[in-house]
Write a protein that holds these residues in place. Structure first.
Motif, short mmCIF file in Angstrom:
data_model
loop_
_atom_site.label_atom_id
_atom_site.label_comp_id
_atom_site.label_asym_id
_atom_site.label_seq_id
_atom_site.Cartn_x
_atom_site.Cartn_y
_atom_site.Cartn_z
N PHE A 142 38.00 -36.16 -59.69
CA PHE A 142 36.77 -36.39 -60.45
C PHE A 142 35.71 -37.19 -59.68
O PHE A 142 34.52 -36.86 -59.74
CB PHE A 142 37.09 -37.07 -61.78
CG PHE A 142 35.89 -37.33 -62.63
CD1 PHE A 142 35.21 -36.28 -63.24
CD2 PHE A 142 35.42 -38.62 -62.82
CE1 PHE A 142 34.09 -36.52 -64.02
CE2 PHE A 142 34.30 -38.87 -63.60
CZ PHE A 142 33.64 -37.81 -64.21
N PRO A 143 36.07 -38.28 -58.93
CA PRO A 143 35.03 -39.04 -58.22
C PRO A 143 34.21 -38.22 -57.24
O PRO A 143 33.07 -38.59 -56.92
CB PRO A 143 35.83 -40.14 -57.50
CG PRO A 143 37.04 -40.32 -58.33
CD PRO A 143 37.38 -38.94 -58.84
N PHE A 144 34.77 -37.11 -56.75
CA PHE A 144 34.01 -36.27 -55.82
C PHE A 144 32.79 -35.64 -56.50
O PHE A 144 31.89 -35.15 -55.82
CB PHE A 144 34.89 -35.15 -55.26
CG PHE A 144 36.05 -35.65 -54.42
CD1 PHE A 144 35.92 -36.77 -53.63
CD2 PHE A 144 37.26 -34.98 -54.43
CE1 PHE A 144 36.99 -37.24 -52.86
CE2 PHE A 144 38.34 -35.43 -53.66
CZ PHE A 144 38.19 -36.55 -52.88
N PHE A 145 32.78 -35.66 -57.83
CA PHE A 145 31.68 -35.03 -58.58
C PHE A 145 30.85 -36.07 -59.31
O PHE A 145 30.22 -35.78 -60.33
CB PHE A 145 32.25 -33.99 -59.55
CG PHE A 145 33.13 -32.98 -58.87
CD1 PHE A 145 32.56 -31.93 -58.15
CD2 PHE A 145 34.50 -33.11 -58.88
CE1 PHE A 145 33.36 -31.02 -57.49
CE2 PHE A 145 35.30 -32.20 -58.22
CZ PHE A 145 34.74 -31.15 -57.52
N THR A 146 30.83 -37.29 -58.79
CA THR A 146 30.01 -38.36 -59.33
C THR A 146 29.11 -38.92 -58.23
O THR A 146 29.20 -38.51 -57.07
CB THR A 146 30.89 -39.50 -59.90
OG1 THR A 146 31.55 -40.16 -58.81
CG2 THR A 146 31.93 -38.97 -60.89
N LEU A 147 28.29 -39.87 -58.60
CA LEU A 147 27.41 -40.52 -57.63
C LEU A 147 28.20 -41.17 -56.49
O LEU A 147 27.69 -41.31 -55.38
CB LEU A 147 26.56 -41.58 -58.34
CG LEU A 147 25.57 -42.38 -57.50
CD1 LEU A 147 24.49 -41.47 -56.93
CD2 LEU A 147 24.93 -43.50 -58.34
N ALA A 148 29.46 -41.54 -56.77
CA ALA A 148 30.27 -42.21 -55.74
C ALA A 148 30.39 -41.38 -54.47
O ALA A 148 30.45 -41.92 -53.37
CB ALA A 148 31.66 -42.52 -56.31
N ASN A 149 30.42 -40.07 -54.61
CA ASN A 149 30.60 -39.19 -53.46
C ASN A 149 29.47 -39.35 -52.44
O ASN A 149 29.69 -39.26 -51.23
CB ASN A 149 30.68 -37.73 -53.93
CG ASN A 149 31.10 -36.79 -52.81
OD1 ASN A 149 32.18 -36.91 -52.26
ND2 ASN A 149 30.22 -35.87 -52.46
N TYR A 150 28.25 -39.60 -52.91
CA TYR A 150 27.12 -39.76 -52.00
C TYR A 150 27.34 -40.95 -51.06
O TYR A 150 26.96 -40.91 -49.87
CB TYR A 150 25.82 -39.95 -52.78
CG TYR A 150 24.61 -40.16 -51.91
CD1 TYR A 150 23.90 -39.08 -51.42
CD2 TYR A 150 24.20 -41.44 -51.56
CE1 TYR A 150 22.79 -39.28 -50.59
CE2 TYR A 150 23.09 -41.65 -50.74
CZ TYR A 150 22.39 -40.56 -50.26
OH TYR A 150 21.31 -40.77 -49.44
N TYR A 151 27.94 -42.01 -51.58
CA TYR A 151 28.09 -43.23 -50.79
C TYR A 151 29.30 -43.19 -49.87
O TYR A 151 29.61 -44.19 -49.21
CB TYR A 151 28.13 -44.44 -51.73
CG TYR A 151 26.78 -44.65 -52.36
CD1 TYR A 151 25.76 -45.28 -51.66
CD2 TYR A 151 26.50 -44.16 -53.63
CE1 TYR A 151 24.50 -45.43 -52.22
CE2 TYR A 151 25.25 -44.30 -54.20
CZ TYR A 151 24.26 -44.93 -53.49
OH TYR A 151 23.00 -45.08 -54.04
N ALA A 152 29.98 -42.02 -49.81
CA ALA A 152 31.01 -41.83 -48.79
C ALA A 152 30.40 -41.58 -47.43
O ALA A 152 31.10 -41.66 -46.41
CB ALA A 152 31.91 -40.66 -49.18
N TYR A 153 29.11 -41.27 -47.37
CA TYR A 153 28.45 -41.08 -46.08
C TYR A 153 27.12 -41.82 -46.05
O TYR A 153 26.09 -41.30 -45.70
CB TYR A 153 28.30 -39.59 -45.73
CG TYR A 153 27.68 -38.69 -46.77
CD1 TYR A 153 26.38 -38.23 -46.62
CD2 TYR A 153 28.39 -38.28 -47.89
CE1 TYR A 153 25.81 -37.38 -47.55
CE2 TYR A 153 27.83 -37.43 -48.83
CZ TYR A 153 26.54 -36.99 -48.66
OH TYR A 153 25.97 -36.15 -49.60
N GLU A 154 27.19 -43.08 -46.43
CA GLU A 154 26.06 -44.00 -46.27
C GLU A 154 26.56 -45.29 -45.66
O GLU A 154 27.56 -45.86 -46.12
CB GLU A 154 25.40 -44.28 -47.62
CG GLU A 154 24.31 -45.35 -47.48
CD GLU A 154 23.31 -45.35 -48.60
OE1 GLU A 154 22.79 -44.27 -48.92
OE2 GLU A 154 23.05 -46.44 -49.14
#
Length: 531
Positions: free
Chosen positions: A134-146
């Motif tokens: 589920f986290p892959f489809f939330t805003l959290a995923n964006y911050y995996a590459y910031e």
């Protein structure tokens, strides 16, 4: 021996549904490979934005002491572990975009892996997989590459969740998991200041346990109590520097209800497709006879309380901001994702008596995940473009990493050598970093007065990180130039905060010669009247 003990601990007592068979490990490995392929491709094809460039410049300093000295003088406001891990990654893998962002990429992966084990020990493999994906489809995923601390904090958060669960259970390794909880909480607190809020959900769960069972779980309470003891001596000088330099910043910019609504829409908006799929499947299976019925697993109430407390973490953030007059950004409370993921897994486990529903829920997430990876691979193979927008500032990135100035072409082919005042301040450091040297050397960050927050941030970064940034107030710039260019937003002639800039420029004796638009801005040419 140790591997066998770890496996038994992760299985939990009586948790027959969660058997770590070779097939489970192979599945985890396959999803992990897909995750890293997806994120690393996206990381390599995403340009740095304003906040990331602070990280880049600070971590380019010759040693960690120089980096931390710059932070202590107000060049940035993150605890030391964030910079230490970023510098370590760069030392091993180089200074490219992937290496600089790799700690955050690993952070989200650890977060999802920990969620898998946390839910799986209680609810089985299918529910664990749903919660972990589920986290892959939330805003959290964006911050995996910031290249900012938020993905790292999620990694520490996931480890803390798993260690808390294992330390709360009765097993022979309680001291080990208690130590793991302490390390994870301290690691989070020394990565980002707002990670101290992670103590609140764990505290709520322990208060619930005490009220219900009249016992204190010292294997959890000691790590919770000792974490602030380690963190606050580091926070206090940073807080003093922040208040001295940016005392006018802080507080809520919206009504509390609007803040929460914005947070939830931002966090969960990427999962809207999955939500529609789930609703459609629920509607279908509610009319169908279930294939099999299996007894729903028993979920410890303290873990439900913990998940709810994590989901409500932004509410604690609101209270904290009101008390401290700090700032509230959605990315500071991404750990709320843990609560939503765990609750989704637990709810799914209650519905898994319908084996069809279990298969559809998991299949829908896997299909969406595979589609996301496929899009990244398509970009890699066909050199197609990514359309990326930074969630907080809404800054649109160039869709071509090899053409970082694609949205700012008015600045690329200048036919004069005049200085350029940039009034869109968040763009300024991006333009300095990516513009041709002949242009970058003429860019000035423009502000209304010397109390401007961003102006002072750039000045501190320039001084302590040794970056060639030029800053000026509008009045000072006008007094020192007879001819100049102004680069403003294409939403209007100048930024809204500029106020009566046009009148100010005209009253100072300048008139507009020409203007040129591009995707993100307008380049105005001014010269003194009579020339």
């Amino acid at each position: 021996m140790r591997t066998h003990a770890l496996s038994n601990s992760l299985k939990g007592r009586g948790s027959n549904q969660f058997i770590l068979s070779p097939g489970v490990w192979i599945s985890l490995a396959a999803v992990s490979v897909g995750y890293f392929v997806d994120i690393l491709i996206r990381s390599a094809n995403k340009l740095y934005w304003t906040d990331e460039l602070f990280t880049v410049y600070l971590c380019r300093l010759p040693d960690f002491r120089s980096t931390w000295n710059a932070v202590m003088h107000g060049a940035d406001f993150n605890p030391p572990l964030f910079y230490l891990l970023t510098r370590t990654s760069q030392m091993i893998f180089g200074h490219g975009a992937i290496a600089t962002r790799l700690p955050e990429t690993i952070g989200l992966w650890l977060f999802c892996l920990s969620i898998f084990f946390f839910v799986g020990r209680r609810a089985g493999i299918a529910a664990a997989s749903i919660a972990a994906l589920f986290p892959f489809f939330t805003l959290a995923n964006y911050y995996a590459y910031e290249a900012r601390p938020h993905g790292l904090v999620l990694g520490w958060c996931g480890l803390a969740l798993l260690c808390w669960q294992l330390a709360s259970d009765t097993n022979t390794n309680r001291k080990l998991w208690s130590l793991g909880l302490f390390v994870a909480l301290v690691g989070a607190a020394l990565t980002h200041v707002f990670a101290i809020y992670l103590l609140i959900p764990f505290g709520c769960a322990e208060i619930f346990t005490f009220l219900k069972e009249r016992r204190l779980n010292w294997s959890v309470l000691l790590p919770l109590a000792l974490t602030p003891v380690i963190a606050f001596p580091i926070y206090l000088p940073m807080l003093r520097a922040y208040r001295l330099l940016f005392h006018q910043v802080g507080g809520l910019q919206q009504r509390p209800l609007d803040v929460i609504q914005t947070f939830l829409s931002s966090l969960l908006e990427p999962s809207i497709v999955f939500a529609f799929i789930v609703l459609a499947f629920l509607s279908f299976v509610s009319r169908a006879q279930p294939e099999t019925e299996t007894p729903a697993p028993t979920i410890p109430e303290r873990e439900i309380v913990l998940a709810i407390a994590f989901a409500c973490l932004p509410l604690a953030g609101l209270v904290g901001v009101k008390i401290t007059h700090g700032v509230f950004f959605n990315r500071y409370f991404l750990a709320s994702t843990a609560g939503w993921s765990i609750l989704l897994g637990f709810v799914a486990s209650k519905l898994l008596g319908r084996s069809m529903l279990a298969k559809w829920l998991l299949a829908s997430l896997l299909v969406l995940f595979a589609a996301d990876v496929g899009m990244a691979l398509r970009h890699l193979i066909n050199h197609s473009d990514f359309a990326l927008v930074e969630p907080t500032s809404k800054l649109a990135f160039s869709s071509d990493v090899n053409r970082p100035m694609l949205r700012h072409e008015a600045l690329v082919h200048l036919e004069n050598d005049r200085d350029i005042l940039v009034l869109h301040q968040l763009d300024y450091i991006y333009l300095v970093h990516y513009a041709p040297p002949s242009v970058a050397s003429r860019l000035y960050d423009g502000a209304i007065d010397n109390n401007d927050i961003i102006l002072n941030a750039y000045r501190l970064l320039a001084e302590w990180a040794r970056v060639d940034l030029k800053t000026s107030t509008l009045d000072a710039f006008l007094k020192s130039h007879q001819q100049f260019l102004i680069y403003g937003s294409n939403d209007g002639q100048f930024q809204p905060q500029c106020g009566d800039c046009v009148d100010t420029i005209q009253k100072a004796g300048f008139h507009l010669i020409s203007e040129q638009r591009d995707q993100d801005g307008v380049l105005y040419s001014y010269e003194a009247s009579g020339q």
